[in-house]
Motif scaffolding. Structure first.
Motif, mmCIF file in Angstrom:
data_model
loop_
_atom_site.group_PDB
_atom_site.id
_atom_site.type_symbol
_atom_site.label_atom_id
_atom_site.label_comp_id
_atom_site.label_asym_id
_atom_site.label_seq_id
_atom_site.Cartn_x
_atom_site.Cartn_y
_atom_site.Cartn_z
ATOM 1 N N GLY A 122 0.887 -1.326 -0.120
ATOM 2 C CA GLY A 122 -0.067 -0.032 -0.157
ATOM 3 C C GLY A 122 0.891 1.188 0.043
ATOM 4 N N TYR A 123 0.225 2.363 -0.448
ATOM 5 C CA TYR A 123 0.998 3.732 -0.779
ATOM 6 C C TYR A 123 0.386 4.879 -0.255
ATOM 7 C CZ TYR A 123 3.652 7.304 -3.087
ATOM 8 O OH TYR A 123 4.355 8.540 -3.475
ATOM 9 N N MET A 124 0.962 5.488 0.897
ATOM 10 C CA MET A 124 0.334 6.300 1.833
ATOM 11 C C MET A 124 0.244 7.759 0.675
ATOM 12 S SD MET A 124 -1.129 7.940 4.406
ATOM 13 C CE MET A 124 -0.937 6.800 5.780
ATOM 14 N N PRO A 125 -0.888 8.335 0.772
ATOM 15 C CA PRO A 125 -0.967 9.841 -0.039
ATOM 16 C C PRO A 125 -0.185 10.667 0.894
ATOM 17 C CG PRO A 125 -3.258 8.850 0.357
ATOM 18 C CD PRO A 125 -2.288 7.879 1.115
ATOM 19 N N LYS A 126 0.259 11.838 0.102
ATOM 20 C CA LYS A 126 1.299 12.630 0.617
ATOM 21 C C LYS A 126 0.792 13.444 1.972
ATOM 22 C CE LYS A 126 4.777 13.173 -0.919
ATOM 23 N NZ LYS A 126 5.327 13.963 -2.074
ATOM 24 N N ARG A 127 -0.685 13.797 2.102
ATOM 25 C CA ARG A 127 -1.182 14.331 3.080
ATOM 26 C C ARG A 127 -1.104 13.533 4.397
ATOM 27 N NH1 ARG A 127 -5.263 12.335 -0.049
ATOM 28 N NH2 ARG A 127 -6.801 11.089 0.950
ATOM 29 N N GLY A 128 -0.843 12.240 4.270
ATOM 30 C CA GLY A 128 -0.571 11.488 5.287
ATOM 31 C C GLY A 128 0.724 11.209 6.145
ATOM 32 N N LEU A 129 1.620 11.807 5.286
ATOM 33 C CA LEU A 129 3.205 11.660 5.760
ATOM 34 C C LEU A 129 3.685 12.699 7.021
ATOM 35 C CD1 LEU A 129 4.854 11.387 2.219
ATOM 36 C CD2 LEU A 129 3.737 9.585 3.663
ATOM 37 N N GLU A 130 4.526 12.338 7.476
ATOM 38 C CA GLU A 130 5.231 13.225 8.657
ATOM 39 C C GLU A 130 6.255 14.076 7.968
ATOM 40 O OE1 GLU A 130 5.566 11.268 12.641
ATOM 41 O OE2 GLU A 130 5.274 9.551 11.688
ATOM 42 N N VAL A 131 6.029 15.054 7.325
ATOM 43 C CA VAL A 131 6.963 15.984 6.779
ATOM 44 C C VAL A 131 7.809 16.605 7.513
ATOM 45 C CG1 VAL A 131 5.379 16.285 4.582
ATOM 46 C CG2 VAL A 131 5.315 17.871 6.603
ATOM 47 N N ASN A 132 7.534 16.783 8.861
ATOM 48 C CA ASN A 132 8.525 17.412 9.890
ATOM 49 C C ASN A 132 9.841 16.393 10.170
ATOM 50 O OD1 ASN A 132 6.772 15.625 11.257
ATOM 51 N ND2 ASN A 132 7.363 16.548 12.962
ATOM 52 N N LYS A 133 9.391 15.134 9.735
ATOM 53 C CA LYS A 133 10.541 14.115 9.950
ATOM 54 C C LYS A 133 11.388 13.865 8.486
ATOM 55 C CE LYS A 133 8.650 11.866 13.865
ATOM 56 N NZ LYS A 133 7.991 10.576 14.768
ATOM 57 N N CYS A 134 11.116 14.904 7.543
ATOM 58 C CA CYS A 134 11.771 14.530 6.288
ATOM 59 C C CYS A 134 11.266 13.469 5.308
ATOM 60 C CB CYS A 134 13.350 14.432 6.274
ATOM 61 S SG CYS A 134 13.866 16.387 6.843
ATOM 62 N N GLU A 135 10.070 12.567 5.684
ATOM 63 C CA GLU A 135 9.346 11.592 4.963
ATOM 64 C C GLU A 135 8.810 12.122 3.925
ATOM 65 O OE1 GLU A 135 6.694 7.922 6.544
ATOM 66 O OE2 GLU A 135 6.034 9.879 7.171
ATOM 67 N N ILE A 136 9.253 11.367 2.702
ATOM 68 C CA ILE A 136 8.669 11.613 1.402
ATOM 69 C C ILE A 136 7.621 10.659 0.894
ATOM 70 C CG2 ILE A 136 10.804 13.361 0.906
ATOM 71 C CD1 ILE A 136 11.915 10.851 -0.912
ATOM 72 N N ALA A 137 7.632 9.493 1.428
ATOM 73 C CA ALA A 137 6.996 8.294 1.206
ATOM 74 C C ALA A 137 6.801 7.566 2.112
ATOM 75 C CB ALA A 137 7.200 7.744 -0.282
ATOM 76 N N ARG A 138 5.516 6.690 2.011
ATOM 77 C CA ARG A 138 5.384 5.625 3.326
ATOM 78 C C ARG A 138 4.783 4.460 2.444
ATOM 79 N NH1 ARG A 138 2.006 6.959 7.887
ATOM 80 N NH2 ARG A 138 3.457 8.589 8.090
ATOM 81 N N PHE A 139 5.259 3.172 2.726
ATOM 82 C CA PHE A 139 4.674 2.028 2.193
ATOM 83 C C PHE A 139 4.380 1.245 3.298
ATOM 84 C CE2 PHE A 139 7.553 3.381 -1.209
ATOM 85 C CZ PHE A 139 6.758 3.372 -2.438
ATOM 86 N N TYR A 140 3.121 0.271 2.834
ATOM 87 C CA TYR A 140 2.627 -0.468 3.759
ATOM 88 C C TYR A 140 2.753 -2.027 3.261
ATOM 89 C CZ TYR A 140 0.746 3.097 6.588
ATOM 90 O OH TYR A 140 0.866 4.231 7.585
ATOM 91 N N LYS A 141 4.003 -2.766 3.714
ATOM 92 C CA LYS A 141 4.348 -4.011 3.150
ATOM 93 C C LYS A 141 3.589 -5.024 3.859
ATOM 94 C CE LYS A 141 8.349 -7.014 2.829
ATOM 95 N NZ LYS A 141 9.805 -7.123 3.057
ATOM 96 N N LEU A 142 2.872 -5.753 2.974
ATOM 97 C CA LEU A 142 2.248 -6.957 3.338
ATOM 98 C C LEU A 142 2.876 -8.355 3.432
ATOM 99 C CD1 LEU A 142 -1.296 -6.811 1.604
ATOM 100 C CD2 LEU A 142 -0.289 -5.685 3.729
ATOM 101 N N HIS A 143 2.903 -8.939 4.731
ATOM 102 C CA HIS A 143 3.602 -9.977 5.032
ATOM 103 C C HIS A 143 2.639 -11.325 4.788
ATOM 104 C CE1 HIS A 143 7.747 -8.607 6.083
ATOM 105 N NE2 HIS A 143 6.869 -7.512 6.171
ATOM 106 N N GLU A 144 2.898 -12.503 5.222
ATOM 107 C CA GLU A 144 1.721 -13.360 5.503
ATOM 108 C C GLU A 144 0.825 -13.034 6.242
ATOM 109 O OE1 GLU A 144 1.293 -18.244 5.650
ATOM 110 O OE2 GLU A 144 3.148 -17.509 5.979
ATOM 111 N N ARG A 145 1.266 -12.769 7.516
ATOM 112 C CA ARG A 145 0.359 -12.511 8.685
ATOM 113 C C ARG A 145 0.514 -11.058 9.456
ATOM 114 N NH1 ARG A 145 -2.913 -16.569 10.053
ATOM 115 N NH2 ARG A 145 -3.487 -15.588 12.293
ATOM 116 N N ARG A 146 1.247 -10.246 8.564
ATOM 117 C CA ARG A 146 1.562 -8.785 8.942
ATOM 118 C C ARG A 146 1.578 -7.904 8.275
ATOM 119 N NH1 ARG A 146 6.940 -7.120 10.600
ATOM 120 N NH2 ARG A 146 7.879 -8.749 9.420
#
Length: 369
Positions: free
Chosen positions: A300-324
């Motif tokens: 999954g890919y977070m829209p830019k409005r959901g990032l913590e830009v004060n921490k210099c975050e430019i993208a965030r992914f949500y990686k799916l494992h088998e149970r996590r």
């Protein structure tokens, strides 16, 4: 993959940072189906993922801050009634306390399973769907009516991917007939198309990027994974074509228009590659790769409005494992951090050089004896 010398770029040092264990979503049963999609959608409030359930058709919605497992399995299910219909669900701000059984609206128009749904980037309550009936429908969710139809005469075979342009005026599709099409949906006309952007038989993905260009991922005739950049006005030859590796997973592209970075995530891979797109040749520049030990079943890919830009975050992914489900933050180091790392690298290089000189002198002494 051939590693070229990285040119000067402010995104040269972007790195991925996986979340700590207590910030991951545990005990989620990710779907076992083989459909080539991300299986995960994210916004600043919730993360949703397709989960395994008897009979299928179930998805799980969690508030971003609720990272621990549910204790009751019935809380994981929000069933969909028919494979050929779409159901739109409204999630309360606080998240679900009981399974949802009734959708806000049901959209019926496809005759076979729906595999792709994409919200319009600028218009409210406008949703696009593509089904295994090779039909694309654009819906007014407020009324539940299909306002535009692209029939199977446009796509004679299975539709692999659909992407809106940033202003919502065009859509870009890839199809099993090995063609990528640029379509003006209001008129229902194909304004440009490319036959065989990649020579292989495996599925192709296509997304709009900056300045009227599209990016495609696919396979060569020798089953090597490729990424290519195209000018939609001149589709005869790619602006850039790069071969990556021989893995079999389909590469899912995620484009960030603010940084002109495209991220490539392969199902079954344990890495995320990222490239920077520029207006000058060679147009597509490899930046780096985030790697981990476990393979990914979806992303999954977070829209830019959901990032913590004060921490210099430019993208965030949500990686799916088998149970996590594991969040991965992509961060640009601050200038002082980069300067400190470069200074430490210089010191390390000087230390290595000094050790080499000592080793040379020691060898000379041994030879002299």
């Amino acid at each position: 993959m051939s590693r070229q010398v990285v040119r000067s770029s402010k995104f040269r040092h972007v790195f991925g940072q996986p979340a700590k264990a207590d910030q991951c979503y545990e005990d989620v049963r990710v779907s076992q189906t083989t459909w080539d999609s991300g299986f995960c959608a994210v916004n600043p409030k919730f993360v949703a993922l397709i989960c395994e359930a008897s009979g299928g058709g179930a998805f799980l919605v969690l508030p971003l801050g609720k990272t621990r497992a549910f204790s009751h399995p019935e809380h994981r299910e929000a069933p969909v009634s028919l494979a050929s219909s779409l159901q739109v669900w409204e999630i309360p701000d606080g998240g679900l306390t009981l399974p949802l059984r009734e959708s806000v609206v049901t959209l019926e128009g496809h005759t076979k399973r729906v595999g792709i749904v994409v919200w319009h980037p600028t218009a409210q309550n406008v949703l696009l769907s593509a089904g295994c009936d090779n039909v694309i429908l654009v819906w007014d969710v407020g009324t539940g009516a299909a306002v535009l139809t692209l029939g199977s005469d446009v796509h004679p075979d299975t539709i692999y991917s659909v992407d809106w342009s940033r202003d919502g005026a065009l859509i870009c599709t890839s199809c099993r007939d090995k063609r990528v099409r640029i379509i003006e949906p209001r008129k229902g006309t194909v304004v440009a198309e490319k036959d065989r952007p990649h020579e292989g038989t495996r599925p192709v993905r296509a997304v709009f990027v900056s300045d009227g260009k599209i990016l495609t991922t696919g396979f060569s005739r020798m089953s090597e994974r490729q990424v290519a950049l195209w000018d939609t006005k001149h589709l005869e030859e790619p602006l850039s074509l790069q071969e990556l590796d021989t893995s079999s997973g389909v590469l899912l592209p995620f484009f960030d228009p603010d940084t002109n970075i495209v991220y490539l995530c392969g199902k079954g891979d344990s890495s995320i590659r990222y490239f920077e797109i520029t207006s000058e040749a060679p147009f597509l520049h490899y930046l780096s790769m985030f790697s981990s030990k476990e393979s990914q079943r979806g992303m999954g890919y977070m829209p830019k409005r959901g990032l913590e830009v004060n921490k210099c975050e430019i993208a965030r992914f949500y990686k799916l494992h088998e149970r996590r489900c594991e969040p991965i933050a992509m961060t640009v180091p601050r200038k002082d951090t980069v300067a400190r790392l470069e200074e430490e690298m210089k010191k390390l290089q000087a230390t290595v050089q000094e050790l080499q000189q000592r080793l040379d002198r020691l060898e000379e002494t041994v030879q002299a004896k």
